[in-house]
Motif scaffolding. Structure first.
Motif, PDB file in Angstrom:
ATOM      1  N   SER A 163       0.815  -1.212   0.000  1.00  0.00           N
ATOM      2  CA  SER A 163       0.000   0.000   0.000  1.00  0.00           C
ATOM      3  C   SER A 163       0.848   1.260   0.000  1.00  0.00           C
ATOM      4  O   SER A 163       0.497   2.265  -0.626  1.00  0.00           O
ATOM      5  CB  SER A 163      -0.942  -0.003   1.203  1.00  0.00           C
ATOM      6  N   PHE A 164       1.974   1.233   0.713  1.00  0.00           N
ATOM      7  CA  PHE A 164       2.876   2.383   0.734  1.00  0.00           C
ATOM      8  C   PHE A 164       3.339   2.744  -0.672  1.00  0.00           C
ATOM      9  O   PHE A 164       3.329   3.912  -1.071  1.00  0.00           O
ATOM     10  CB  PHE A 164       4.086   2.071   1.620  1.00  0.00           C
ATOM     11  N   VAL A 165       3.706   1.748  -1.456  1.00  0.00           N
ATOM     12  CA  VAL A 165       4.193   1.996  -2.818  1.00  0.00           C
ATOM     13  C   VAL A 165       3.055   2.415  -3.741  1.00  0.00           C
ATOM     14  O   VAL A 165       3.148   3.397  -4.472  1.00  0.00           O
ATOM     15  CB  VAL A 165       4.905   0.749  -3.381  1.00  0.00           C
ATOM     16  N   ARG A 166       1.942   1.671  -3.703  1.00  0.00           N
ATOM     17  CA  ARG A 166       0.883   1.929  -4.688  1.00  0.00           C
ATOM     18  C   ARG A 166       0.200   3.270  -4.469  1.00  0.00           C
ATOM     19  O   ARG A 166      -0.216   3.928  -5.429  1.00  0.00           O
ATOM     20  CB  ARG A 166      -0.150   0.805  -4.661  1.00  0.00           C
ATOM     21  N   PHE A 167       0.081   3.706  -3.213  1.00  0.00           N
ATOM     22  CA  PHE A 167      -0.578   4.982  -2.983  1.00  0.00           C
ATOM     23  C   PHE A 167       0.286   6.156  -3.441  1.00  0.00           C
ATOM     24  O   PHE A 167      -0.194   7.282  -3.540  1.00  0.00           O
ATOM     25  CB  PHE A 167      -0.968   5.138  -1.512  1.00  0.00           C
TER      26      PHE A 167
END
Length: 406
Positions: free
Chosen positions: A329-333
């Motif tokens: 989630s950290f990367v995709r957001f």
């Protein structure tokens, strides 16, 4: 899958309300811009601040949950969302709304990252079925968000913000009484855990793919209302159709395609279809019927992608599922944070067509990442029924619930 304990339905209901926040502001983007004399790129910061803070906050969700317990983390997230949404509705400038929307993103991070873990732990059936249930809640929330935003936004652009605060208060009360207490984990999760998880190539590859596809996803979500040029309620109905198709395909279509073609071929097919839709919207941006049909049909491809990518993340690396989810989630957001502002600037300063072309190109790059790294994902479909193991038979080290870890 549908015969679940009350605790699961309590968290699922709260998930519906939380995911409303993603599409809730869609119908009021143009009214806010018109009434507060703001440009599309300025209004798009409502998405950028929300997604950026949510992405960074994902890095601490595991550490927080393991120290105070899943239930307290969920309730903290819900309380922060109530404060952020109510305060945003009270502001008189776009940048003030953007600031409170960022706090809203913090609350959403604490809630969303822990909600999936809570559902998987409490649900009856398999992990796969629990994920589908979570995606169903996501789909209903995303579908109903624009509709409620349009209905309340037709009264005032402040209405959707106050509406979220009221609904989240109900979700908080339901969670307090129906979700059992969960003690802290015996061994707290270190802050470095998500970064270590990203050293696994399969998880990193799927996270990069999600970042790129989020460029297209949030271009569609944050920029389309401006060339569409409809009032709040009609924009809400367009995106309601999009969310409804997303919910249907995520729950019913994705498992069928997975069984027939496998996980990665189905994901690559869905992303390719989404890229084609964005390209057509870029070609015919001045034609409102094309934009409307494009928005609605894109929900079909996004629903398939959401379910199968979420399941892939859960099995991509030999780490706890909550850690894998936080790292991913950290990367995709990151993609979700940059895309709305970039789409607005490109539409203002260059061409109204360009944001859709850039979104389509980014999604195709995501497909290319999966094609190049396809050897990393062979294990995803090796287990019977694509790894749909029963929740009750999971190894203790694999459980996402901090209660069971203790």
């Amino acid at each position: 899958m549908w015969r679940q304990p009350k605790a699961v339905w309590a968290v699922a209901f709260a998930c519906v309300i939380a995911f409303m926040g993603i599409g809730l502001v869609d119908p009021i983007l143009k009214p806010i811009a018109d009434q507060l004399n703001a440009s599309p790129s300025q209004v798009s910061l409502l998405f950028t601040s929300y997604m950026a803070v949510m992405g960074v906050a994902m890095l601490i969700t595991g550490a927080v949950s393991s120290r105070i317990g899943a239930k307290k983390t969920l309730l903290s997230g819900l309380f922060i969302i109530i404060i952020g949404s109510a305060a945003a509705g009270s502001m008189n400038s776009v940048m003030s709304i953007v600031d409170w929307r960022a706090l809203w993103g913090l609350g959403n991070a604490l809630f969303i990252a822990t909600a999936l873990a809570a559902i998987v732990q409490s649900a009856k059936g398999s992990v796969k079925e629990a994920i589908i249930l979570y995606e169903a809640a996501l789909g209903v929330g995303i579908a109903s968000g624009p509709l409620i935003g349009g209905l309340l936004g037709s009264i005032s652009w402040r209405g959707p913000f106050y509406g979220v605060a009221a609904l989240m208060a109900i979700a908080l009360i339901v969670t307090v009484f129906l979700l059992p207490s969960t003690p802290p984990a015996g061994k707290p999760t270190p802050l470095s855990a998500p970064f270590k998880a990203l050293t696994h190539k399969a998880l990193f590859a799927v996270a990069i793919t999600a970042l790129l596809y989020n460029f297209g996803f949030f271009t569609l979500l944050a920029f389309t209302p401006f060339p569409l040029g409809l009032d709040a309620i009609r924009t809400g109905f367009v995106f309601f159709g999009w969310g409804l198709l997303l919910a249907i395909s995520s729950v019913f279509v994705a498992p069928i395609l997975q069984r027939k073609f496998g996980t990665m071929p189905s994901v690559m097919g869905a992303l390719t279809g989404f890229a084609i839709i964005l390209a057509v919207m870029g070609l015919y941006t001045e034609h409102k019927p094309v934009l409307i049909v494009g928005v609605v049909i894109s929900g079909f491809f996004l629903g398939i992608n959401n379910t199968l990518v979420t399941e892939t993340v859960m099995k991509a690396a030999p780490v706890e599922r909550s850690t894998a989810s936080a790292a991913y989630s950290f990367v995709r957001f990151g993609g979700g944070a940059v895309a709305p502002w970039l789409a607005g600037k490109l539409g203002e300063d260059v061409s109204v067509h360009l944001p859709f072309w850039v979104g389509a190109g980014a999604v195709l790059l995501g497909v290319l990442v999966l094609v190049v790294g396809r050897g990393l994902f062979h294990h995803i479909d090796e287990e019977p029924d694509h790894g749909a193991e029963r929740v009750g038979t999971l190894q203790e080290a694999e459980l996402v619930s901090v209660a069971d870890e203790s």
